[in-house]
Scaffold this motif. Sequence first.
Motif, PDB file in Angstrom:
ATOM      1  N   ARG A  40       0.849  -1.198   0.000  1.00  0.00           N
ATOM      2  CA  ARG A  40       0.000   0.000   0.000  1.00  0.00           C
ATOM      3  C   ARG A  40       0.880   1.243   0.000  1.00  0.00           C
ATOM      4  NH1 ARG A  40      -5.032  -1.200   4.049  1.00  0.00           N
ATOM      5  NH2 ARG A  40      -6.197  -2.453   2.570  1.00  0.00           N
ATOM      6  N   PRO A  41       0.297   2.400  -0.334  1.00  0.00           N
ATOM      7  CA  PRO A  41       1.085   3.643  -0.355  1.00  0.00           C
ATOM      8  C   PRO A  41       1.725   4.003   0.985  1.00  0.00           C
ATOM      9  CG  PRO A  41      -1.007   3.970  -1.480  1.00  0.00           C
ATOM     10  CD  PRO A  41      -1.055   2.607  -0.867  1.00  0.00           C
ATOM     11  N   ASP A  42       1.117   3.559   2.103  1.00  0.00           N
ATOM     12  CA  ASP A  42       1.696   3.874   3.414  1.00  0.00           C
ATOM     13  C   ASP A  42       2.821   2.910   3.800  1.00  0.00           C
ATOM     14  OD1 ASP A  42       0.313   1.580   3.976  1.00  0.00           O
ATOM     15  OD2 ASP A  42      -0.873   2.421   5.610  1.00  0.00           O
ATOM     16  N   SER A  44       2.557  -0.457   4.193  1.00  0.00           N
ATOM     17  CA  SER A  44       2.109  -1.739   4.735  1.00  0.00           C
ATOM     18  C   SER A  44       1.863  -2.737   3.604  1.00  0.00           C
ATOM     19  CB  SER A  44       0.833  -1.542   5.562  1.00  0.00           C
ATOM     20  OG  SER A  44      -0.212  -1.064   4.740  1.00  0.00           O
TER      21      SER A  44
END
Length: 91
Positions: A40-42, A44
């Motif tokens: 994911r972009p964050d 994770s």
Amino acid sequence: ASVGDEVVVAVHTADPSSRNVKKGQIYHAVIVRAKREKERPDGSMLNAGDTAVVLINASKDPIGSRIRGVVSKSLMRTPFLKIISLAKYAL
């Protein structure tokens, strides 16, 4: 293919009580859960135990009225918002 992609599928097994979906029919579907790990972009990582699809009609609405199991929140960036609203859980 990854989550949110449209694919063409053939039905291998179907619930005998199903009125619309029969074994051997060909449908369009959208992938809602993927076994392959995705970042994911964050930062994770997200993966599921299996790959799952939802059958859709020509207007990209789901054929069924219930969605069992978890769907990915990355479907929010696609035209399949109705699938997320029908699902109990979105990750």
